[in-house]
Design a protein around this motif. Structure first.
Motif, PDB file in Angstrom:
ATOM      1  N   GLY A   1      -1.682   3.690   8.294  1.00 30.70           N
ATOM      2  CA  GLY A   1      -1.162   3.127   6.868  1.00 30.70           C
ATOM      3  C   GLY A   1      -0.129   2.205   6.844  1.00 30.70           C
ATOM      4  O   GLY A   1      -0.007   2.039   7.718  1.00 30.70           O
ATOM      5  N   SER A   2      -0.605   1.154   5.866  1.00 31.26           N
ATOM      6  CA  SER A   2       1.043  -0.034   5.306  1.00 31.26           C
ATOM      7  C   SER A   2       2.089   0.247   4.268  1.00 31.26           C
ATOM      8  O   SER A   2       1.879  -1.010   3.788  1.00 31.26           O
ATOM      9  CB  SER A   2       0.154  -0.812   6.182  1.00 31.26           C
ATOM     10  N   ALA A   3       0.811   1.385   3.639  1.00 32.53           N
ATOM     11  CA  ALA A   3       1.162   0.542   2.173  1.00 32.53           C
ATOM     12  C   ALA A   3       1.682   2.517   1.911  1.00 32.53           C
ATOM     13  O   ALA A   3       0.512   3.702   1.355  1.00 32.53           O
ATOM     14  CB  ALA A   3       0.973   0.373   1.186  1.00 32.53           C
ATOM     15  N   TYR A   4       2.548   2.317   0.705  1.00 28.86           N
ATOM     16  CA  TYR A   4       2.181   3.608  -0.461  1.00 28.86           C
ATOM     17  C   TYR A   4       1.142   4.088  -1.332  1.00 28.86           C
ATOM     18  O   TYR A   4       0.187   5.083  -1.369  1.00 28.86           O
ATOM     19  CB  TYR A   4       3.432   3.405  -1.498  1.00 28.86           C
TER      20      TYR A   4
ATOM     21  N   ASN B   1      -0.119   6.274  14.803  1.00 32.26           N
ATOM     22  CA  ASN B   1      -0.333   5.027  13.577  1.00 32.26           C
ATOM     23  C   ASN B   1      -1.136   5.272  12.583  1.00 32.26           C
ATOM     24  O   ASN B   1      -2.227   5.379  12.732  1.00 32.26           O
ATOM     25  CB  ASN B   1      -0.267   4.170  14.446  1.00 32.26           C
TER      26      ASN B   1
ATOM     27  N   PRO C   1      -5.508   4.455   4.188  1.00 35.31           N
ATOM     28  CA  PRO C   1      -5.608   3.509   5.797  1.00 35.31           C
ATOM     29  C   PRO C   1      -7.894   3.944   5.527  1.00 35.31           C
ATOM     30  O   PRO C   1      -7.694   5.311   5.725  1.00 35.31           O
ATOM     31  CB  PRO C   1      -4.467   3.440   6.277  1.00 35.31           C
TER      32      PRO C   1
END
Length: 387
Positions: free
Chosen positions: A243-246, A241, A250
């Motif tokens: 990162g959260s965005a392009y 797991n 992270p």
């Protein structure tokens, strides 16, 4: 095949119990409904004593033979389901979201109830039969919880036996062999803390995603370059797991997985190398890497005399040509191993129809296995406590 006729006679009752348990699955240490049904059934069969709440939600039933005092034979089944969705079209499919009997423990529980029902009506053995219904086999330490709750001090046991359904064998086939039969296991969680930035400016970050990928690749060298090639081992990373965005690099990442082994020194070596590699990469990348490794399953080792006893009982039920005794250890794990470290005994596999593997959302247990497994468990008591 020589399934016990009386058990075959109440096959429809066993099927109904199994379908009800399947429709209402409960994961480890939450098996309150399941345990209550087990206790109610055992009391209805007329057992001498039924004890609840052992190792949180475990149940133990005690049945004394009518041929006098003697040894005690334990029979064990696990009760917990898996934390996963069921993708079958069964009429009795799971009614509990995120809960599924995808390993057949509902069948194990039912088979042990079937053995208890038969033996309660046929008590002409010398000694005591003990029925152990264990919670939380799926990696949560249910066997250890029962042992810590003084299972074998409160209910002394001379031998103990268990079984597992297997789609790897056909219906009417069984497999058992002495020695190391199932792997020990450790579970691990790795947390990476670095620093993030805009994805267009990676020079301003210490990229947790890159660190995670590098660490994952490095860990895969342990088995191939550090472990003795003659000693089997597996290291599998099963969760990543980050990162959260392009457009955001992270700053944290996490990995998790399992180690499997048949020799304790190999399990310890793999764990030690994981810590060393993580420490080196943390220094190299200028980040923090925390490694948490937990011992979850012991190596399951069948005892020779008890294995032979179970083989003979299996041959009586399904025939000599349907019982396989060649060395076929599996990298899968089973916490019945912890009970076998305290009390001698054995564990076997009972085949059933179907090709979908265990822990698959489409797994279906063949009900035809129920009287076969119940007959085997009942015969273990009758043969080992023969009057």
């Amino acid at each position: 095949m020589s399934v016990i006729p009386e058990i075959q006679g109440f096959f429809s009752d066993l099927t109904a119990i199994r379908h009800d348990l399947h429709a209402h699955p409960e994961i480890g240490f939450e098996e309150k409904r399941t345990a209550a049904i087990v206790a109610e059934e055992l009391r209805g069969y007329g057992l001498d004593a039924v004890h609840e709440g052992i190792g949180v939600t475990g149940v133990v039933g005690v049945l004394n033979g009518t041929a006098g005092a003697g040894r005690t034979i334990g029979l064990r089944a696990d009760m917990d389901a898996l934390p996963m969705e069921e993708h079958t079209n069964l009429a009795y499919r799971s009614q509990n979201p995120g809960r599924f009997h995808g390993c057949g423990h509902d069948g194990h529980t039912t088979m042990l109830l079937g053995a208890a029902r038969y033996l309660a009506a046929n008590r002409d053995f010398k000694g005591t039969a003990m029925f152990v219904f264990q919670p939380a086999e799926e990696g949560l330490g249910g066997a250890r919880a029962m042992i810590a709750d003084r299972l074998f001090e409160r209910f002394p046991c001379d031998e103990i036996y268990g079984l597992h359904n297997s789609p790897e064998f056909d219906l009417g086939e069984m497999a058992i062999f002495p020695g190391k039969a199932m792997a020990g296991a450790k579970f691990f969680d790795i947390a990476i803390k670095a620093s993030g930035s805009h994805a267009a400016m990676p020079n301003k970050a210490r990229d947790a995603a890159v660190i995670a990928m590098t660490l994952g690749q490095s860990l895969q060298t342990i088995v191939s370059r550090n472990v003795d090639p003659l000693k089997p081992a597996v290291l599998s990373i099963t969760k990543i797991n980050a990162g959260s965005a392009y457009n955001v690099i992270p700053e944290t990442a996490a990995l998790a997985g399992t180690i499997r082994f048949f020799h304790d020194d190999v399990g310890d070596l793999v764990a030690s190398r994981m810590h060393e590699i993580a420490s080196g990469l943390a220094q190299s990348f200028g980040c923090e890497i925390d490694v948490d490794i937990r011992d979850v399953f012991s190596v399951l080792e069948n005892h020779p005399a008890e294995t032979e006893a179970m083989r003979q009982a299996a041959c009586e039920i399904v025939g000599d040509d349907k019982v396989y005794t060649g060395a076929r250890p599996t990298m899968g794990s089973e916490d019945f191993a912890d009970m076998l470290h305290v009390v001698p005994g054995a564990y076997c596999w009972v085949g059933h129809g179907g090709t979908v593997p265990l822990h698959n959302p489409g797994f279906v247990l063949d009900d035809a296995i129920l009287p076969i497994g119940a007959s085997l468990l009942a015969r273990m008591v009758q043969r080992r406590l023969a009057a």
